[in-house]
Design a protein around this motif. Structure first.
Motif, PDB file in Angstrom:
ATOM      1  N   UNK A  44     -22.383  33.604 -57.144  1.00  0.00           N
ATOM      2  CA  UNK A  44     -21.042  33.481 -57.718  1.00  0.00           C
ATOM      3  C   UNK A  44     -20.021  33.145 -56.625  1.00  0.00           C
ATOM      4  N   UNK A  45     -19.037  32.305 -56.939  1.00  0.00           N
ATOM      5  CA  UNK A  45     -18.039  31.939 -55.938  1.00  0.00           C
ATOM      6  C   UNK A  45     -17.123  33.122 -55.621  1.00  0.00           C
ATOM      7  N   UNK A  46     -16.602  33.119 -54.417  1.00  0.00           N
ATOM      8  CA  UNK A  46     -15.618  34.127 -54.030  1.00  0.00           C
ATOM      9  C   UNK A  46     -14.264  33.661 -54.563  1.00  0.00           C
ATOM     10  N   UNK A  47     -13.630  34.490 -55.361  1.00  0.00           N
ATOM     11  CA  UNK A  47     -12.327  34.161 -55.932  1.00  0.00           C
ATOM     12  C   UNK A  47     -11.269  34.936 -55.158  1.00  0.00           C
ATOM     13  N   UNK A  48     -10.289  34.218 -54.633  1.00  0.00           N
ATOM     14  CA  UNK A  48      -9.222  34.863 -53.877  1.00  0.00           C
ATOM     15  C   UNK A  48      -7.869  34.502 -54.467  1.00  0.00           C
ATOM     16  N   UNK A  49      -6.843  35.140 -53.958  1.00  0.00           N
ATOM     17  CA  UNK A  49      -5.476  34.845 -54.383  1.00  0.00           C
ATOM     18  C   UNK A  49      -4.722  34.040 -53.324  1.00  0.00           C
ATOM     19  N   UNK A  50      -5.440  33.381 -52.438  1.00  0.00           N
ATOM     20  CA  UNK A  50      -4.831  32.671 -51.317  1.00  0.00           C
ATOM     21  C   UNK A  50      -3.849  31.595 -51.765  1.00  0.00           C
ATOM     22  N   UNK A  51      -4.211  30.776 -52.740  1.00  0.00           N
ATOM     23  CA  UNK A  51      -3.312  29.705 -53.199  1.00  0.00           C
ATOM     24  C   UNK A  51      -2.003  30.300 -53.687  1.00  0.00           C
ATOM     25  N   UNK A  52      -2.086  31.306 -54.508  1.00  0.00           N
ATOM     26  CA  UNK A  52      -0.878  31.939 -55.030  1.00  0.00           C
ATOM     27  C   UNK A  52      -0.020  32.550 -53.934  1.00  0.00           C
ATOM     28  N   UNK A  53      -0.651  33.192 -52.968  1.00  0.00           N
ATOM     29  CA  UNK A  53       0.111  33.791 -51.869  1.00  0.00           C
ATOM     30  C   UNK A  53       0.781  32.730 -51.008  1.00  0.00           C
TER      31      UNK A  53
END
Length: 68
Positions: A35-44
């Motif tokens: 499964x891919x790692x989902x982060x909030x980097x784009x939003x931050x």
């Protein structure tokens, strides 16, 4: 139909040195079923939540239509 990476690799990445190509294809193979790692980097970074490709494509469908 699945292609043998040893046959498809040189065609897909014709300028990659053989050693790099072998490692690149192995890296791709290692991620199958993971499964891919989902982060909030784009939003931050942007202040706007990330969208899926499908959402982006729907929003920009008109950009790719035929021109008169």
């Amino acid at each position: 139909m699945e292609a043998d990476p040893r046959e498809a690799g040189p065609e897909l990445f014709p300028h990659a040195p053989p050693q790099l190509l072998e490692r690149l294809l192995q890296s791709f193979a290692d991620t199958v079923g993971v499964p891919p790692e989902i982060t909030d980097t784009v939003g931050r970074l942007t202040g706007v939540p990330a969208r899926t490709f499908a959402e982006w494509a729907r929003d920009h469908a008109g950009d790719f239509g035929a021109r008169a």
